[in-house]
Design a protein around this motif. Structure first.
Motif, mmCIF file in Angstrom:
data_model
loop_
_atom_site.group_PDB
_atom_site.id
_atom_site.type_symbol
_atom_site.label_atom_id
_atom_site.label_comp_id
_atom_site.label_asym_id
_atom_site.label_seq_id
_atom_site.Cartn_x
_atom_site.Cartn_y
_atom_site.Cartn_z
ATOM 1 N N GLN A 43 51.822 40.462 36.068
ATOM 2 C CA GLN A 43 51.341 41.414 35.365
ATOM 3 C C GLN A 43 52.544 42.542 35.125
ATOM 4 O O GLN A 43 52.392 43.124 34.096
ATOM 5 C CB GLN A 43 50.164 42.112 36.121
ATOM 6 C CG GLN A 43 48.897 41.110 36.224
ATOM 7 C CD GLN A 43 47.759 41.646 37.110
ATOM 8 O OE1 GLN A 43 47.944 42.511 38.108
ATOM 9 N NE2 GLN A 43 46.561 41.190 37.145
ATOM 10 N N TYR A 76 44.429 34.925 30.942
ATOM 11 C CA TYR A 76 44.188 35.256 32.344
ATOM 12 C C TYR A 76 44.614 36.688 32.750
ATOM 13 O O TYR A 76 43.810 37.450 33.098
ATOM 14 C CB TYR A 76 43.962 34.469 33.441
ATOM 15 C CG TYR A 76 43.680 34.865 34.694
ATOM 16 C CD1 TYR A 76 42.086 34.821 35.024
ATOM 17 C CD2 TYR A 76 44.675 35.453 35.883
ATOM 18 C CE1 TYR A 76 41.727 35.513 36.116
ATOM 19 C CE2 TYR A 76 44.053 35.837 36.705
ATOM 20 C CZ TYR A 76 42.772 36.128 37.110
ATOM 21 O OH TYR A 76 42.233 36.515 38.466
ATOM 22 N N GLN A 77 46.067 36.710 32.875
ATOM 23 C CA GLN A 77 46.540 37.936 33.090
ATOM 24 C C GLN A 77 46.466 39.066 32.323
ATOM 25 O O GLN A 77 46.144 40.106 32.719
ATOM 26 C CB GLN A 77 48.273 37.565 33.602
ATOM 27 C CG GLN A 77 48.465 36.890 34.523
ATOM 28 C CD GLN A 77 48.111 37.363 35.862
ATOM 29 O OE1 GLN A 77 47.903 38.441 36.214
ATOM 30 N NE2 GLN A 77 47.777 36.082 37.010
ATOM 31 N N GLN A 80 42.882 40.517 32.941
ATOM 32 C CA GLN A 80 43.047 41.320 34.086
ATOM 33 C C GLN A 80 43.753 42.702 33.700
ATOM 34 O O GLN A 80 43.054 43.780 33.949
ATOM 35 C CB GLN A 80 43.787 40.836 35.220
ATOM 36 C CG GLN A 80 42.902 39.517 35.831
ATOM 37 C CD GLN A 80 41.701 39.389 35.955
ATOM 38 O OE1 GLN A 80 41.197 40.276 36.725
ATOM 39 N NE2 GLN A 80 40.956 38.569 35.195
ATOM 40 N N LYS A 83 41.207 44.648 31.453
ATOM 41 C CA LYS A 83 39.972 45.123 32.355
ATOM 42 C C LYS A 83 40.287 46.472 32.959
ATOM 43 O O LYS A 83 39.613 47.295 33.311
ATOM 44 C CB LYS A 83 39.460 44.108 33.573
ATOM 45 C CG LYS A 83 38.782 42.925 32.835
ATOM 46 C CD LYS A 83 38.420 42.211 33.933
ATOM 47 C CE LYS A 83 37.708 40.932 33.350
ATOM 48 N NZ LYS A 83 37.203 39.894 34.331
#
Length: 154
Positions: A43, A76-77, A80, A83
């Motif tokens: 990330q 996916y990362q 995240q 979010k």
């Protein structure tokens, strides 16, 4: 069937040293970023790559190439990070299939706060451990490996 080219003692020492060092470095970086910024190393690298782009955004496919990761892993990362309010996605105006990831103001702030601790850890676990000559050899050697692997993937 050809016999395998087994590693000699010198080659095995280089391989084992590389595996151990890369795993230990990754573990330390992951731990430092989780504790100080609540980010995974991946990330953090996404935020770094976006910050290096001229407008703070990159197409997801370009971001995946720069990070040397799968598109699904990147998705996916980025989800995240989205979010957490650090990144947002927007569609590409010239290509309906294209998606951009872009840093938010909060993403810039988190990156600015995380960077000093991350750089200090990189120095502690790698840069300051080696001489300038060793760093030059490491950069050249791993650059060659990366270039060959990237060429083979194309």
């Amino acid at each position: 069937m050809d016999e395998p080219r087994w590693l000699d003692e010198h080659e095995m020492a280089a391989w084992r040293g590389f595996v151990a060092a890369s795993n230990l470095i990754e573990r330390r970086l992951e731990q430092q970023l989780k504790e100080s910024a609540g980010l995974s190393h991946t990330q953090y690298e996404i935020l770094v790559q976006l910050s290096a782009a001229s407008d703070g955004s990159l197409r997801m496919t370009d971001l995946a190439d720069r990070l040397v990761t799968s598109k699904s892993g990147l998705t996916y990362q980025v989800t995240q990070l989205e979010k957490a309010g650090l990144v947002f996605r927007r569609s590409c105006p010239s290509d309906v299939r294209g998606v951009f990831a872009e840093l938010t103001e909060e993403g810039w702030r988190v990156l600015r706060e995380a960077a000093p601790g991350h750089v200090a850890t990189v120095r502690e676990v790698l840069i300051d451990v080696l001489s300038r000559e060793q760093l030059a050899v490491l950069a050249e050697s791993l650059g060659e490996v990366s270039s060959r692997l990237r060429a083979a993937d194309r």
